[in-house]
Design a protein around this motif. Structure first.
Motif, PDB file in Angstrom:
ATOM      1  N   ASP A  15      26.561  12.341  14.789  1.00 22.77           N
ATOM      2  CA  ASP A  15      25.196  12.853  14.795  1.00 22.77           C
ATOM      3  C   ASP A  15      25.247  14.377  14.705  1.00 22.77           C
ATOM      4  O   ASP A  15      26.302  14.995  14.912  1.00 22.77           O
ATOM      5  CB  ASP A  15      24.454  12.416  16.058  1.00 22.77           C
ATOM      6  N   PRO A  16      24.104  15.022  14.412  1.00 21.65           N
ATOM      7  CA  PRO A  16      24.096  16.482  14.267  1.00 21.65           C
ATOM      8  C   PRO A  16      24.509  17.233  15.524  1.00 21.65           C
ATOM      9  O   PRO A  16      25.148  18.288  15.427  1.00 21.65           O
ATOM     10  CB  PRO A  16      22.637  16.788  13.887  1.00 21.65           C
ATOM     11  N   ALA A  17      24.169  16.703  16.705  1.00 22.37           N
ATOM     12  CA  ALA A  17      24.534  17.398  17.941  1.00 22.37           C
ATOM     13  C   ALA A  17      26.045  17.451  18.124  1.00 22.37           C
ATOM     14  O   ALA A  17      26.609  18.501  18.484  1.00 22.37           O
ATOM     15  CB  ALA A  17      23.880  16.716  19.139  1.00 22.37           C
ATOM     16  N   THR A  18      26.706  16.337  17.867  1.00 25.45           N
ATOM     17  CA  THR A  18      28.165  16.318  17.968  1.00 25.45           C
ATOM     18  C   THR A  18      28.787  17.218  16.921  1.00 25.45           C
ATOM     19  O   THR A  18      29.758  17.953  17.193  1.00 25.45           O
ATOM     20  CB  THR A  18      28.689  14.881  17.815  1.00 25.45           C
ATOM     21  N   LEU A  19      28.251  17.183  15.708  1.00 29.94           N
ATOM     22  CA  LEU A  19      28.728  18.065  14.647  1.00 29.94           C
ATOM     23  C   LEU A  19      28.642  19.517  15.088  1.00 29.94           C
ATOM     24  O   LEU A  19      29.607  20.282  14.947  1.00 29.94           O
ATOM     25  CB  LEU A  19      27.899  17.826  13.377  1.00 29.94           C
ATOM     26  N   ALA A  20      27.506  19.933  15.629  1.00 28.19           N
ATOM     27  CA  ALA A  20      27.330  21.327  16.040  1.00 28.19           C
ATOM     28  C   ALA A  20      28.307  21.713  17.138  1.00 28.19           C
ATOM     29  O   ALA A  20      28.901  22.800  17.106  1.00 28.19           O
ATOM     30  CB  ALA A  20      25.894  21.552  16.505  1.00 28.19           C
ATOM     31  N   GLN A  21      28.507  20.827  18.109  1.00 26.76           N
ATOM     32  CA  GLN A  21      29.410  21.130  19.218  1.00 26.76           C
ATOM     33  C   GLN A  21      30.839  21.328  18.726  1.00 26.76           C
ATOM     34  O   GLN A  21      31.515  22.299  19.095  1.00 26.76           O
ATOM     35  CB  GLN A  21      29.347  20.012  20.251  1.00 26.76           C
ATOM     36  N   ARG A  22      31.301  20.423  17.870  1.00 25.63           N
ATOM     37  CA  ARG A  22      32.696  20.497  17.425  1.00 25.63           C
ATOM     38  C   ARG A  22      32.901  21.634  16.427  1.00 25.63           C
ATOM     39  O   ARG A  22      33.964  22.260  16.388  1.00 25.63           O
ATOM     40  CB  ARG A  22      33.113  19.147  16.848  1.00 25.63           C
ATOM     41  N   LEU A  23      31.862  21.909  15.640  1.00 24.77           N
ATOM     42  CA  LEU A  23      31.941  23.059  14.740  1.00 24.77           C
ATOM     43  C   LEU A  23      32.029  24.359  15.532  1.00 24.77           C
ATOM     44  O   LEU A  23      32.810  25.255  15.195  1.00 24.77           O
ATOM     45  CB  LEU A  23      30.722  23.071  13.827  1.00 24.77           C
ATOM     46  N   THR A  24      31.257  24.466  16.591  1.00 23.84           N
ATOM     47  CA  THR A  24      31.302  25.659  17.431  1.00 23.84           C
ATOM     48  C   THR A  24      32.692  25.869  18.001  1.00 23.84           C
ATOM     49  O   THR A  24      33.212  26.992  18.007  1.00 23.84           O
ATOM     50  CB  THR A  24      30.284  25.540  18.578  1.00 23.84           C
ATOM     51  N   GLU A 187      40.187  30.633   5.919  1.00 17.14           N
ATOM     52  CA  GLU A 187      39.624  29.308   6.172  1.00 17.14           C
ATOM     53  C   GLU A 187      38.233  29.237   5.571  1.00 17.14           C
ATOM     54  O   GLU A 187      37.524  30.243   5.505  1.00 17.14           O
ATOM     55  CB  GLU A 187      39.528  29.017   7.676  1.00 17.14           C
ATOM     56  N   MET A 188      37.836  28.019   5.172  1.00 19.60           N
ATOM     57  CA  MET A 188      36.498  27.791   4.631  1.00 19.60           C
ATOM     58  C   MET A 188      35.972  26.478   5.182  1.00 19.60           C
ATOM     59  O   MET A 188      36.642  25.445   5.091  1.00 19.60           O
ATOM     60  CB  MET A 188      36.541  27.739   3.093  1.00 19.60           C
ATOM     61  N   PHE A 189      34.765  26.527   5.767  1.00 18.45           N
ATOM     62  CA  PHE A 189      34.104  25.340   6.286  1.00 18.45           C
ATOM     63  C   PHE A 189      32.806  25.124   5.510  1.00 18.45           C
ATOM     64  O   PHE A 189      31.987  26.042   5.401  1.00 18.45           O
ATOM     65  CB  PHE A 189      33.724  25.493   7.771  1.00 18.45           C
ATOM     66  N   PHE A 190      32.601  23.906   4.999  1.00 21.69           N
ATOM     67  CA  PHE A 190      31.306  23.499   4.447  1.00 21.69           C
ATOM     68  C   PHE A 190      30.606  22.628   5.480  1.00 21.69           C
ATOM     69  O   PHE A 190      31.253  21.822   6.164  1.00 21.69           O
ATOM     70  CB  PHE A 190      31.489  22.706   3.150  1.00 21.69           C
ATOM     71  N   LEU A 191      29.279  22.761   5.561  1.00 21.96           N
ATOM     72  CA  LEU A 191      28.493  22.080   6.578  1.00 21.96           C
ATOM     73  C   LEU A 191      27.370  21.313   5.910  1.00 21.96           C
ATOM     74  O   LEU A 191      26.663  21.857   5.054  1.00 21.96           O
ATOM     75  CB  LEU A 191      27.896  23.088   7.563  1.00 21.96           C
ATOM     76  N   ALA A 192      27.189  20.046   6.297  1.00 20.05           N
ATOM     77  CA  ALA A 192      26.103  19.248   5.714  1.00 20.05           C
ATOM     78  C   ALA A 192      25.690  18.173   6.706  1.00 20.05           C
ATOM     79  O   ALA A 192      26.537  17.512   7.318  1.00 20.05           O
ATOM     80  CB  ALA A 192      26.538  18.607   4.405  1.00 20.05           C
ATOM     81  N   ALA A 193      24.376  18.008   6.851  1.00 19.89           N
ATOM     82  CA  ALA A 193      23.845  16.976   7.745  1.00 19.89           C
ATOM     83  C   ALA A 193      22.617  16.350   7.103  1.00 19.89           C
ATOM     84  O   ALA A 193      21.862  17.016   6.397  1.00 19.89           O
ATOM     85  CB  ALA A 193      23.501  17.563   9.104  1.00 19.89           C
ATOM     86  N   GLY A 194      22.428  15.052   7.338  1.00 22.43           N
ATOM     87  CA  GLY A 194      21.252  14.367   6.841  1.00 22.43           C
ATOM     88  C   GLY A 194      21.490  13.605   5.554  1.00 22.43           C
ATOM     89  O   GLY A 194      22.331  13.976   4.731  1.00 22.43           O
ATOM     90  N   TRP A 222      32.395  19.586   7.081  1.00 23.86           N
ATOM     91  CA  TRP A 222      31.907  19.067   8.365  1.00 23.86           C
ATOM     92  C   TRP A 222      30.582  18.366   8.125  1.00 23.86           C
ATOM     93  O   TRP A 222      29.617  18.990   7.676  1.00 23.86           O
ATOM     94  CB  TRP A 222      31.721  20.219   9.356  1.00 23.86           C
ATOM     95  N   LEU A 223      30.509  17.063   8.450  1.00 24.18           N
ATOM     96  CA  LEU A 223      29.330  16.240   8.171  1.00 24.18           C
ATOM     97  C   LEU A 223      28.901  15.468   9.398  1.00 24.18           C
ATOM     98  O   LEU A 223      29.698  15.207  10.301  1.00 24.18           O
ATOM     99  CB  LEU A 223      29.646  15.205   7.075  1.00 24.18           C
ATOM    100  N   ASP A 224      27.619  15.063   9.390  1.00 26.24           N
ATOM    101  CA  ASP A 224      27.232  13.987  10.290  1.00 26.24           C
ATOM    102  C   ASP A 224      27.293  12.676   9.504  1.00 26.24           C
ATOM    103  O   ASP A 224      27.440  12.671   8.271  1.00 26.24           O
ATOM    104  CB  ASP A 224      25.868  14.228  10.925  1.00 26.24           C
TER     105      ASP A 224
END
Length: 236
Positions: A15-24, A187-194, A222-224
């Motif tokens: 879910d987005p909350a878990t994604l945000a926590q682990r990305l942080t 390093e490069m991180f891509f982020l996508a949710a939804g 990094w995805l949800d």
């Protein structure tokens, strides 16, 4: 965490909350390593709701703020107080809550117009590689303000910044780091949710030449679960 032949690593979270926590946690880890090794952390930030949730958590996880240097991957040519400005979101969500020196926060002066802002921002970028670049993935596969059908500045001799005058999404005028300058990073991180991101990510996995896929040939995505185009693979 799942590796694919393209050289990317896909992090799929429930879910987005878990994604945000682990990305942080991952951003804070990258910062600690860069500061310990090189004495500073040079971070390129992305706009949008997915990274915003992580920025809100960073004051709890980050540290050594005097060693952080902040840059933008892109910005909309709007007044500084416009709610659609990435810089305003970043200030309200994160930067106003931590003591990063003002001289180390490099907002794009996009209110000056795309061409003048792109020219000026090029002088604010470091000569060395960034430590971490954060990027989003649009529903059409764009990243930063590099849209399909445009020049993405992938050649090393291209300018480090690009003035966008006819973006596929409003507002039409924007400033973006070029593809090669975004890739000049450790390093490069891509982020996508939804679920709206599924078609673009499916095209990425098929090997289509989307801006995001072209820039992110060796990146962590990094995805949800809603953004993943299909049933998530079994854990490895």
């Amino acid at each position: 965490m799942h590796a694919f032949p393209q050289g990317n690593t896909w992090h799929i979270h429930p879910d987005p909350a878990t994604l945000a926590q682990r990305l942080t946690v991952a951003i804070a880890r990258s910062a600690r390593e860069a500061i310990a090794t090189r004495g500073g952390f040079h971070l390129v930030v992305a706009g949008g709701g997915t990274p915003q949730a992580a920025y809100a958590l960073l004051p709890q996880w980050g540290g050594d703020w005097q060693c952080w240097h902040i840059y933008h991957g892109d910005e909309r040519c709007l007044p500084p107080e416009d709610a659609e400005r990435n810089s305003l979101m970043l200030e309200k969500t994160w930067l106003s809550k931590v003591p990063i020196p003002a001289r180390q926060i490099h907002h794009i002066p996009a209110e000056r117009g795309a061409e003048a802002a792109a020219r000026d921002y090029a002088t604010a970028l470091p000569a060395h590689a960034f430590d971490l670049v954060l990027l989003g993935v649009g529903e059409d596969g764009h990243t930063a303000s590099l849209f399909p059908g445009h020049d993405w500045g992938m050649e090393k001799g291209s300018p480090a910044t690009i003035a966008i005058l006819d973006a596929a999404k409003a507002p039409p005028q924007r400033v973006s780091l070029s593809g090669w300058r975004l890739r000049y990073t450790r390093e490069m991180f891509f982020l996508a949710a939804g679920s709206g991101k599924r078609p673009a990510l499916a095209a990425w996995l098929r090997g289509e030449a989307l801006p995001a896929a072209t820039v992110g040939t060796t990146a962590d995505i990094w995805l949800d679960a809603a953004a993943w185009p299909g049933t998530p693979p079994a854990p490895v």
